[in-house]
Scaffold this motif. Structure first.
Motif, PDB file in Angstrom:
ATOM      1  N   MET A   1     -63.842-117.100  81.348  1.00  0.00           N
ATOM      2  CA  MET A   1     -64.539-116.038  80.849  1.00  0.00           C
ATOM      3  C   MET A   1     -65.480-116.432  79.872  1.00  0.00           C
ATOM      4  O   MET A   1     -64.682-116.618  78.621  1.00  0.00           O
ATOM      5  N   ASP A   2     -66.697-116.503  79.775  1.00  0.00           N
ATOM      6  CA  ASP A   2     -67.485-116.925  78.604  1.00  0.00           C
ATOM      7  C   ASP A   2     -68.185-115.442  77.928  1.00  0.00           C
ATOM      8  O   ASP A   2     -69.007-115.022  78.367  1.00  0.00           O
ATOM      9  N   LEU A   3     -67.595-115.447  76.640  1.00  0.00           N
ATOM     10  CA  LEU A   3     -67.860-114.066  76.204  1.00  0.00           C
ATOM     11  C   LEU A   3     -69.498-114.105  75.639  1.00  0.00           C
ATOM     12  O   LEU A   3     -70.114-112.959  75.438  1.00  0.00           O
ATOM     13  N   GLU A   4     -70.015-115.407  75.506  1.00  0.00           N
ATOM     14  CA  GLU A   4     -71.425-115.474  75.278  1.00  0.00           C
ATOM     15  C   GLU A   4     -72.388-114.695  76.087  1.00  0.00           C
ATOM     16  O   GLU A   4     -73.283-114.220  75.787  1.00  0.00           O
ATOM     17  N   THR A   5     -71.975-114.845  77.518  1.00  0.00           N
ATOM     18  CA  THR A   5     -72.793-114.363  78.214  1.00  0.00           C
ATOM     19  C   THR A   5     -72.339-112.831  78.769  1.00  0.00           C
ATOM     20  O   THR A   5     -73.163-112.301  79.774  1.00  0.00           O
ATOM     21  N   PHE A   6     -71.484-112.481  78.112  1.00  0.00           N
ATOM     22  CA  PHE A   6     -70.815-110.833  78.681  1.00  0.00           C
ATOM     23  C   PHE A   6     -71.669-109.919  77.952  1.00  0.00           C
ATOM     24  O   PHE A   6     -71.629-109.554  76.710  1.00  0.00           O
ATOM     25  N   SER A   7     -72.022-109.149  78.782  1.00  0.00           N
ATOM     26  CA  SER A   7     -73.105-107.915  78.242  1.00  0.00           C
ATOM     27  C   SER A   7     -72.448-106.785  77.898  1.00  0.00           C
ATOM     28  O   SER A   7     -72.909-105.927  77.361  1.00  0.00           O
ATOM     29  N   GLU A   8     -71.236-106.328  78.714  1.00  0.00           N
ATOM     30  CA  GLU A   8     -70.615-105.118  78.809  1.00  0.00           C
ATOM     31  C   GLU A   8     -69.662-104.974  77.709  1.00  0.00           C
ATOM     32  O   GLU A   8     -68.423-104.605  77.958  1.00  0.00           O
ATOM     33  N   ARG A   9     -69.979-105.240  76.538  1.00  0.00           N
ATOM     34  CA  ARG A   9     -68.956-105.292  75.535  1.00  0.00           C
ATOM     35  C   ARG A   9     -68.727-103.827  75.060  1.00  0.00           C
ATOM     36  O   ARG A   9     -67.318-103.855  74.726  1.00  0.00           O
ATOM     37  N   LYS A  10     -69.354-102.951  74.826  1.00  0.00           N
ATOM     38  CA  LYS A  10     -69.197-101.659  74.361  1.00  0.00           C
ATOM     39  C   LYS A  10     -68.629-100.962  75.275  1.00  0.00           C
ATOM     40  O   LYS A  10     -67.431-100.273  75.017  1.00  0.00           O
ATOM     41  N   GLU A  11     -68.681-101.122  76.543  1.00  0.00           N
ATOM     42  CA  GLU A  11     -67.731-100.443  77.575  1.00  0.00           C
ATOM     43  C   GLU A  11     -66.288-100.976  77.524  1.00  0.00           C
ATOM     44  O   GLU A  11     -65.482-100.236  77.863  1.00  0.00           O
ATOM     45  N   LEU A  12     -66.158-102.194  77.386  1.00  0.00           N
ATOM     46  CA  LEU A  12     -64.793-102.762  77.459  1.00  0.00           C
ATOM     47  C   LEU A  12     -64.239-102.261  76.220  1.00  0.00           C
ATOM     48  O   LEU A  12     -62.874-102.048  76.097  1.00  0.00           O
ATOM     49  N   SER A  13     -64.824-102.398  75.238  1.00  0.00           N
ATOM     50  CA  SER A  13     -64.124-101.871  73.763  1.00  0.00           C
ATOM     51  C   SER A  13     -63.766-100.468  74.089  1.00  0.00           C
ATOM     52  O   SER A  13     -62.464-100.209  73.389  1.00  0.00           O
ATOM     53  N   VAL A  14     -64.341 -99.624  74.580  1.00  0.00           N
ATOM     54  CA  VAL A  14     -63.872 -98.149  74.790  1.00  0.00           C
ATOM     55  C   VAL A  14     -62.719 -98.135  75.713  1.00  0.00           C
ATOM     56  O   VAL A  14     -61.735 -97.543  75.494  1.00  0.00           O
TER      57      VAL A  14
ATOM     58  N   ASP B   1     -61.612-103.714  85.680  1.00  0.00           N
ATOM     59  CA  ASP B   1     -61.923-104.439  86.726  1.00  0.00           C
ATOM     60  C   ASP B   1     -63.132-104.298  87.141  1.00  0.00           C
ATOM     61  O   ASP B   1     -63.948-105.149  87.544  1.00  0.00           O
ATOM     62  N   LYS B   2     -63.615-103.147  87.456  1.00  0.00           N
ATOM     63  CA  LYS B   2     -65.203-102.722  87.524  1.00  0.00           C
ATOM     64  C   LYS B   2     -66.117-103.438  86.685  1.00  0.00           C
ATOM     65  O   LYS B   2     -67.195-103.722  87.263  1.00  0.00           O
ATOM     66  N   VAL B   3     -65.737-103.106  85.633  1.00  0.00           N
ATOM     67  CA  VAL B   3     -66.699-103.900  84.447  1.00  0.00           C
ATOM     68  C   VAL B   3     -67.031-105.303  84.752  1.00  0.00           C
ATOM     69  O   VAL B   3     -67.952-106.035  84.657  1.00  0.00           O
ATOM     70  N   LEU B   4     -65.763-105.973  84.861  1.00  0.00           N
ATOM     71  CA  LEU B   4     -65.476-107.469  85.085  1.00  0.00           C
ATOM     72  C   LEU B   4     -66.122-108.051  86.395  1.00  0.00           C
ATOM     73  O   LEU B   4     -66.737-109.024  86.409  1.00  0.00           O
TER      74      LEU B   4
END
Length: 351
Positions: free
Chosen positions: A265-278, A322-325
């Motif tokens: 999992m490359d966090l640099e390319t991960f764009s759904e940060r806010k959704e996962l934080s919630v 899992d849907k976000v991932l």
């Protein structure tokens, strides 16, 4: 068997259930030469028996054995894994719960393999689970898929969908690049999962026999660099995707730093940060609200009091993770459905 081994090129078939004994326990009785055994560093006699058998069969003949599960997934077993994948192999892996291969014996997670010299290729099953009442037709329902090569394990996959998912996630860099030696942003994982991975951003409640509130010996920390990364990594490692990845790569008993660090999992390319934080906040609240405080007595430690967590109650939130991932990795609907419902009848059964 001189005439067979040296006169006719070796045996046609060797089958067996070799001893599961550490080589260190036999050194006083006999020793083996490292020059002759590439599997000596594996440490268990069954790997050396396998290597010896490969040397006393003729070309295109078969070796079939029942051994312990770690032959396909432990770091020290890499020489044996290379021996398995140097030719053609059919590799079947079995859990010992809820059903087990040998009802009258202790719990043993097992690998059954058939190995043949020749063009390197292999076939694997998923990590097979079953209820005891289905034993009579267990082997009739097993499927195999072409082996996927990974440096440190033989992944336990048994179909096209699993192979495609693994192919997609292995394109990413390892999440361990974002772990820190020590910081103010820890998460805590239980090192002996069964059907769910349990990772929290709080120390699970545990009181030892002396009445001290401490961290359980089964709970280990991971440190992240900042709060944002902690809020992203936490739900990722609680996901069904990571549960599946750990299952196909590990010994299926222990959650170790190897699988945690190597998860792609490359966090640099991960764009759904806010959704996962919630979702991370929502999941932690759900874990705590569903926790059950228990008291147990053990011979070794005496009375202990702890919170027991039930991630199965939080499965709808985990599904959202899992849907976000799935969006990040580009999974198809079929692939997402596979992950969300993987081994669902065992995972959502009675814990």
């Amino acid at each position: 068997f001189y005439d067979i081994i040296y006169g006719n090129g070796g045996f046609d078939v060797i089958i067996g259930n070799p001893p599961y004994v550490e080589y260190s326990q036999t050194k006083k009785i006999y020793s083996l030469e490292p020059f002759y055994y590439k599997t000596l560093s594996c440490g268990n006699i069954y790997t050396m028996v396998f290597e010896r058998c490969k040397n006393i069969v003729h070309k295109k003949s078969f070796v079939g054995m029942i051994v312990q599960l770690p032959i396909v997934c432990s770091d020290r077993m890499i020489p044996a894994q290379k021996l398995l994948t140097s030719g053609r192999s059919w590799i079947y892996t079995f859990d010992d719960r809820p059903g087990k291969l040998f009802d009258n014996l202790e719990h043993i997670r097992a690998t059954i393999f058939i190995s043949q010299d020749g063009y390197p290729c292999g076939y694997t099953t998923k990590y097979i689970r079953w209820y005891s009442e289905t034993r009579s037709f267990l082997f009739k329902t097993i499927s195999l898929h072409e082996l996927v090569n990974v440096d440190y394990s033989i992944p336990k996959i048994g179909n096209r969908i699993a192979s495609k998912i693994l192919e997609k996630i292995l394109c990413e860099n390892a999440i361990g690049a974002y772990f820190s030696r020590r910081s103010k942003y820890p998460i805590y994982y239980h090192n002996a999962p069964q059907y769910f991975i349990r990772i929290t951003n709080f120390v699970p409640y545990f009181v030892n026999a002396e009445g001290e509130t401490v961290i359980s010996s089964h709970v280990k920390p991971i440190f992240l660099n900042n709060e944002e990364e902690r809020n992203i990594v936490l739900p990722i490692l609680n996901s069904s995707l990571f549960y599946w990845y750990n299952l196909i790569m590990s010994n299926c008993r222990d959650l170790t730093s190897r699988e945690l660090t190597n998860f792609p999992m490359d966090l640099e390319t991960f764009s759904e940060r806010k959704e996962l934080s919630v979702l991370a906040i929502k999941l932690m609240k759900d874990y705590q609200s569903n926790a059950i405080r228990k008291v147990c007595y053990y011979k070794a430690t005496g009375r202990v009091e702890f919170d027991e967590y039930h991630p199965s109650y939080s499965k709808p939130i985990i599904d959202e993770i899992d849907k976000v991932l799935a969006k990040h990795y580009g999974f198809t609907e079929e692939e997402l459905d596979f992950i969300i419902n993987y081994d669902i009848k065992y995972r959502m059964g009675d814990e």
